[in-house]
Design a protein around this motif. Structure first.
Motif, PDB file in Angstrom:
ATOM      1  N   GLU A 284       0.853  -1.200   0.000  1.00 40.94           N
ATOM      2  CA  GLU A 284       0.000   0.000   0.000  1.00 40.94           C
ATOM      3  C   GLU A 284       0.882   1.241   0.000  1.00 40.94           C
ATOM      4  O   GLU A 284       1.272   1.725   1.070  1.00 40.94           O
ATOM      5  N   CYS A 285       1.245   1.733  -1.149  1.00 40.93           N
ATOM      6  CA  CYS A 285       2.143   2.892  -1.192  1.00 40.93           C
ATOM      7  C   CYS A 285       1.884   3.699  -2.451  1.00 40.93           C
ATOM      8  O   CYS A 285       2.756   4.421  -2.915  1.00 40.93           O
ATOM      9  N   ILE A 286       0.689   3.530  -3.022  1.00 41.95           N
ATOM     10  CA  ILE A 286       0.468   4.199  -4.300  1.00 41.95           C
ATOM     11  C   ILE A 286      -0.614   5.282  -4.225  1.00 41.95           C
ATOM     12  O   ILE A 286      -0.845   5.972  -5.205  1.00 41.95           O
ATOM     13  N   ALA A 287      -1.297   5.396  -3.109  1.00 44.09           N
ATOM     14  CA  ALA A 287      -2.386   6.381  -3.044  1.00 44.09           C
ATOM     15  C   ALA A 287      -2.144   7.346  -1.884  1.00 44.09           C
ATOM     16  O   ALA A 287      -1.400   7.050  -0.938  1.00 44.09           O
ATOM     17  N   VAL A 288      -2.796   8.486  -1.974  1.00 43.77           N
ATOM     18  CA  VAL A 288      -2.585   9.588  -1.026  1.00 43.77           C
ATOM     19  C   VAL A 288      -2.686   9.160   0.446  1.00 43.77           C
ATOM     20  O   VAL A 288      -1.798   9.483   1.249  1.00 43.77           O
ATOM     21  N   PRO A 289      -3.756   8.429   0.859  1.00 41.20           N
ATOM     22  CA  PRO A 289      -3.879   8.139   2.300  1.00 41.20           C
ATOM     23  C   PRO A 289      -2.703   7.328   2.846  1.00 41.20           C
ATOM     24  O   PRO A 289      -2.401   7.412   4.032  1.00 41.20           O
ATOM     25  N   ASP A 290      -2.052   6.542   1.978  1.00 46.58           N
ATOM     26  CA  ASP A 290      -0.895   5.772   2.445  1.00 46.58           C
ATOM     27  C   ASP A 290       0.376   6.610   2.344  1.00 46.58           C
ATOM     28  O   ASP A 290       1.169   6.660   3.279  1.00 46.58           O
ATOM     29  N   ILE A 291       0.540   7.271   1.196  1.00 43.67           N
ATOM     30  CA  ILE A 291       1.792   8.017   0.981  1.00 43.67           C
ATOM     31  C   ILE A 291       1.943   9.133   2.022  1.00 43.67           C
ATOM     32  O   ILE A 291       3.037   9.400   2.502  1.00 43.67           O
ATOM     33  N   ARG A 292       0.824   9.794   2.379  1.00 45.74           N
ATOM     34  CA  ARG A 292       0.968  10.907   3.340  1.00 45.74           C
ATOM     35  C   ARG A 292       1.500  10.398   4.686  1.00 45.74           C
ATOM     36  O   ARG A 292       2.319  11.048   5.324  1.00 45.74           O
ATOM     37  N   ASN A 293       1.030   9.205   5.117  1.00 47.82           N
ATOM     38  CA  ASN A 293       1.543   8.628   6.379  1.00 47.82           C
ATOM     39  C   ASN A 293       2.998   8.235   6.219  1.00 47.82           C
ATOM     40  O   ASN A 293       3.829   8.465   7.100  1.00 47.82           O
ATOM     41  N   GLU A 294       3.287   7.602   5.076  1.00 46.87           N
ATOM     42  CA  GLU A 294       4.650   7.117   4.857  1.00 46.87           C
ATOM     43  C   GLU A 294       5.634   8.284   4.747  1.00 46.87           C
ATOM     44  O   GLU A 294       6.772   8.189   5.210  1.00 46.87           O
ATOM     45  N   ALA A 295       5.177   9.412   4.158  1.00 41.68           N
ATOM     46  CA  ALA A 295       6.057  10.590   4.036  1.00 41.68           C
ATOM     47  C   ALA A 295       6.422  11.102   5.431  1.00 41.68           C
ATOM     48  O   ALA A 295       7.576  11.469   5.687  1.00 41.68           O
ATOM     49  N   ALA A 296       5.439  11.125   6.335  1.00 41.83           N
ATOM     50  CA  ALA A 296       5.712  11.611   7.693  1.00 41.83           C
ATOM     51  C   ALA A 296       6.661  10.653   8.419  1.00 41.83           C
ATOM     52  O   ALA A 296       7.622  11.082   9.065  1.00 41.83           O
ATOM     53  N   ASP A 297       6.424   9.340   8.263  1.00 40.26           N
ATOM     54  CA  ASP A 297       7.317   8.335   8.889  1.00 40.26           C
ATOM     55  C   ASP A 297       8.730   8.480   8.364  1.00 40.26           C
ATOM     56  O   ASP A 297       9.699   8.488   9.110  1.00 40.26           O
ATOM     57  N   LEU A 298       8.805   8.536   7.028  1.00 43.97           N
ATOM     58  CA  LEU A 298      10.119   8.600   6.379  1.00 43.97           C
ATOM     59  C   LEU A 298      10.886   9.829   6.837  1.00 43.97           C
ATOM     60  O   LEU A 298      12.069   9.741   7.192  1.00 43.97           O
ATOM     61  N   ALA A 299      10.225  10.995   6.890  1.00 47.56           N
ATOM     62  CA  ALA A 299      10.922  12.225   7.266  1.00 47.56           C
ATOM     63  C   ALA A 299      11.517  12.084   8.666  1.00 47.56           C
ATOM     64  O   ALA A 299      12.673  12.454   8.899  1.00 47.56           O
ATOM     65  N   ALA A 300      10.747  11.506   9.584  1.00 46.39           N
ATOM     66  CA  ALA A 300      11.250  11.347  10.961  1.00 46.39           C
ATOM     67  C   ALA A 300      12.466  10.417  10.972  1.00 46.39           C
ATOM     68  O   ALA A 300      13.455  10.685  11.668  1.00 46.39           O
ATOM     69  N   LEU A 301      12.413   9.345  10.176  1.00 42.22           N
ATOM     70  CA  LEU A 301      13.539   8.400  10.142  1.00 42.22           C
ATOM     71  C   LEU A 301      14.774   9.033   9.505  1.00 42.22           C
ATOM     72  O   LEU A 301      15.898   8.835   9.964  1.00 42.22           O
ATOM     73  N   VAL A 302      14.564   9.814   8.435  1.00 50.19           N
ATOM     74  CA  VAL A 302      15.687  10.490   7.758  1.00 50.19           C
ATOM     75  C   VAL A 302      16.360  11.445   8.744  1.00 50.19           C
ATOM     76  O   VAL A 302      17.585  11.450   8.889  1.00 50.19           O
ATOM     77  N   ALA A 303      15.553  12.253   9.437  1.00 48.73           N
ATOM     78  CA  ALA A 303      16.113  13.234  10.374  1.00 48.73           C
ATOM     79  C   ALA A 303      16.917  12.516  11.462  1.00 48.73           C
ATOM     80  O   ALA A 303      18.035  12.933  11.791  1.00 48.73           O
ATOM     81  N   ALA A 304      16.356  11.423  11.976  1.00 49.94           N
ATOM     82  CA  ALA A 304      17.051  10.698  13.052  1.00 49.94           C
ATOM     83  C   ALA A 304      18.350  10.091  12.522  1.00 49.94           C
ATOM     84  O   ALA A 304      19.391  10.160  13.173  1.00 49.94           O
ATOM     85  N   ASP A 305      18.317   9.523  11.328  1.00 46.38           N
ATOM     86  CA  ASP A 305      19.518   8.904  10.738  1.00 46.38           C
ATOM     87  C   ASP A 305      20.615   9.930  10.514  1.00 46.38           C
ATOM     88  O   ASP A 305      21.781   9.682  10.799  1.00 46.38           O
ATOM     89  N   LEU A 306      20.228  11.084   9.965  1.00 47.51           N
ATOM     90  CA  LEU A 306      21.240  12.110   9.663  1.00 47.51           C
ATOM     91  C   LEU A 306      21.831  12.659  10.959  1.00 47.51           C
ATOM     92  O   LEU A 306      23.028  12.937  11.031  1.00 47.51           O
ATOM     93  N   GLU A 307      20.989  12.786  11.964  1.00 45.86           N
ATOM     94  CA  GLU A 307      21.499  13.290  13.245  1.00 45.86           C
ATOM     95  C   GLU A 307      22.499  12.292  13.841  1.00 45.86           C
ATOM     96  O   GLU A 307      23.562  12.666  14.320  1.00 45.86           O
ATOM     97  N   ARG A 308      22.141  11.015  13.755  1.00 43.15           N
ATOM     98  CA  ARG A 308      23.050   9.968  14.266  1.00 43.15           C
ATOM     99  C   ARG A 308      24.376   9.990  13.513  1.00 43.15           C
ATOM    100  O   ARG A 308      25.440   9.937  14.098  1.00 43.15           O
ATOM    101  N   ALA A 309      24.267  10.122  12.169  1.00 41.63           N
ATOM    102  CA  ALA A 309      25.494  10.113  11.353  1.00 41.63           C
ATOM    103  C   ALA A 309      26.365  11.315  11.699  1.00 41.63           C
ATOM    104  O   ALA A 309      27.586  11.210  11.768  1.00 41.63           O
ATOM    105  N   ALA A 310      25.740  12.482  11.941  1.00 37.10           N
ATOM    106  CA  ALA A 310      26.508  13.691  12.250  1.00 37.10           C
ATOM    107  C   ALA A 310      27.200  13.551  13.608  1.00 37.10           C
ATOM    108  O   ALA A 310      28.303  14.049  13.809  1.00 37.10           O
ATOM    109  N   ALA A 311      26.535  12.845  14.527  1.00 36.56           N
ATOM    110  CA  ALA A 311      27.091  12.706  15.872  1.00 36.56           C
ATOM    111  C   ALA A 311      28.197  11.652  15.928  1.00 36.56           C
ATOM    112  O   ALA A 311      29.023  11.655  16.827  1.00 36.56           O
ATOM    113  N   ALA A 312      28.223  10.760  14.945  1.00 35.20           N
ATOM    114  CA  ALA A 312      29.164   9.611  14.994  1.00 35.20           C
ATOM    115  C   ALA A 312      30.611  10.068  14.783  1.00 35.20           C
ATOM    116  O   ALA A 312      30.882  11.037  14.119  1.00 35.20           O
TER     117      ALA A 312
END
Ligand SMILES: Cc1cc2nc3c(=O)[nH]c(=O)nc-3n(C[C@H](O)[C@H](O)[C@H](O)COP(=O)(O)OP(=O)(O)OC[C@H]3O[C@@H](n4cnc5c(N)ncnc54)[C@H](O)[C@@H]3O)c2cc1C
Length: 458
Positions: A430-458
């Motif tokens: 389920e990743c092709i329609a708005v109701p799914d993508i909008r949730n996934e975009a929010a999840d992804l953004a949080a994971l990206v931010a956390a990953d980049l922060e971890r990488a910067a701190a390493a």
């Protein structure tokens, strides 16, 4: 590195997925980190689906399901409510709900982007109207290169490229369903073949008619199934599935059929049960054994698609009218061969229930078959990323492979590269329609931010 010099995060593709990824990233990345949104089509925010100006191209989902933000479910409806009477013809109220024109939804998305570009944090969202051709690993980051010769160091990138194009029948009379100029060049009466009978076929029929085409249309798919229409339906609670329900596809089907029977006894149609499955589908897909998912793709997918991806009632009514007056014929069958002639293609078809192949001359074949595969893709960026070992085909050859954190998986160690939207089809389903993508975009953004922060701190 000081915060003032944080390199941007790139988002490649500015359809719905890329637009939402960019907006969500802006809200979770450090304020000193820009977002670089890259789009080759020139228009930002609309993508393939929401660039149409044809008022007959309605959204496939009710307006109440089309908010861009998971935490503000009425956001799109409220936006619609503020429109003037000049837009009234682009919003259709039906007993099954309100359906807006897709072009109007595109306007909603471009307004959201414009607010982000010019708003309080003006300058943080940078738009790059160019085709991205490469992501060259550079330290722990990338150098992003474009067709226009630009080069940007980016901390990471999100691929939001939409569906992989299908390779379709090799014919010079093949027409892309989104090639509106090509539609304009058609002879107004000579027959047209549409390959596929799903939502894209319904779209193609409306596009043909809007271009003044009044000839015969034959739509062909393996099973000849048409999408169902939305119907008035009360909500039904998500079924409480147990691990035993996931053991096999027949077992799961039996469980869902029982759920439909229970709902019907309460006066609720199957629509409500299918809709209730939406938040569970990802879990269903991930938990079904591989063998059972392969069975689903082989046998059940067309039936799932026509129940799950429904159309707006006015679109269904227009198609029913086309069929009733013989202007559109929908058949189950296979395309066996295509012979190109100067002004037409002669196609050989085997229609279901018929012993002998049939030959038919058509001026064009509109390829509305859906999802292409990485192996057949001629996308230069994906070819480059595959060569670099940054991406590989997803499960069952669908889209691209990624981890549960949306990180792209290739043949080499993972990099700060993430994937969003229909390219995740094999991973998430389920990743092709708005109701799914909008949730996934929010999840992804949080994971990206956390990953980049971890990488910067390493
Ligand atoms: C005709 C149609 C109707 C639909 N109707 C609905 C609906 O009513 N409701 C619903 O929920 N969903 C609908 N969908 C589903 C739709 O897939 C999603 O809603 C969503 O639009 C997907 O957006 P996307 O950004 O992932 O892909 P796309 O819209 O395909 O956007 C991808 C973008 O990436 C750009 N791009 C690709 N490669 C590069 C590159 N190398 N460099 C720069 N840019 C690049 C492309 O130009 C494109 O703009 C519809 C889909 C289609 C095709």
């Amino acid at each position: 590195m000081t915060r003032a010099s944080l390199p941007p995060v790139a988002v490649i593709g500015a359809g719905f997925s890329g637009t939402m990824a960019a907006l969500q990233l802006l809200s979770v990345l450090p304020r000193e980190q820009p977002v670089l949104l890259c789009e080759r089509a020139g228009t930002f925010g609309r993508g393939l689906a929401y660039g149409t100006g044809n008022a007959a191209h309605l959204l496939n989902l009710r307006a109440s399901n089309m908010s861009a933000f998971p935490d503000r479910p009425r956001h799109f409806e409220d936006w619609l409510g503020r429109l003037g009477p000049e837009d009234a013809a682009s919003v259709q109220a039906t007993p099954a709900g309100t359906f807006a024109a897709r072009g109007l939804y595109g306007r909603y998305l471009t307004e959201l982007l414009a607010q982000a570009v010019t708003g309080a944090e003006a300058g943080r969202l940078r738009l790059l109207p160019d085709t991205v051709t490469d992501l060259e690993p550079e330290g722990g980051a990338f150098r992003l290169c474009t067709e226009g010769g630009q080069s940007h160091r980016v901390a990471g990138a999100v691929l939001a490229l939409g569906n992989l194009a299908t390779d379709g029948p090799g014919s010079r009379h093949r027409l892309d369903p989104w090639d509106h100029e090509g539609f304009g060049r058609l002879h107004p009466h000579a027959p047209v073949l549409v390959l596929g009978t799903g939502l894209t076929m319904l779209d193609a029929v409306a596009t043909l008619r809007a271009h003044g085409f009044d000839g015969a249309i034959l739509a062909l798919s393996r099973r000849g199934l048409l999408p169902n229409a939305h119907a008035p339906s009360a909500p039904w609670p998500a079924p409480d599935l147990t691990p035993a329900d996931f053991a096999s596809l027949p077992r799961l089907l039996a469980r869902l059929r029982a759920e439909v029977v229970r709902a019907r006894a309460d006066g609720i149609g199957w629509h409500g049960v299918i809709d209730a499955l939406r938040p569970l589908t990802d879990t269903l897909w991930r938990n079904l054994p591989t063998r059972e998912r392969a069975r689903f793709l082989r046998h059940l997918r067309p039936y799932w698609d026509v129940h799950r991806h429904r159309t707006a009632p006015p679109v269904a009514a227009a198609i029913a009218d086309e069929i009733a007056r013989g202007a559109l014929t929908v058949r189950a069958g296979r395309l066996l061969a295509v012979e190109d002639e100067a002004a037409q293609a002669v196609v050989t078809l085997r229609l279901r229930g018929s012993e002998r192949p049939e030959r038919l001359a058509v001026q064009a074949m509109i390829d509305a078959t859906g999802f292409g595969r990485l192996a057949d893709s001629r996308d230069p960026l994906l070819a480059r990323l595959t060569e670099r070992g940054l991406v590989r085909p997803g499960p069952f050859g669908l889209g691209l492979d990624a981890g549960p954190d949306y990180r792209a998986r290739g043949t080499r160690p993972e990099r700060p590269l993430w994937i969003l939207g229909p390219l995740l089809r094999g991973v998430l389903w389920e990743c092709i329609a708005v109701p799914d993508i909008r949730n996934e975009a929010a999840d992804l953004a949080a994971l990206v931010a956390a990953d980049l922060e971890r990488a910067a701190a390493a």
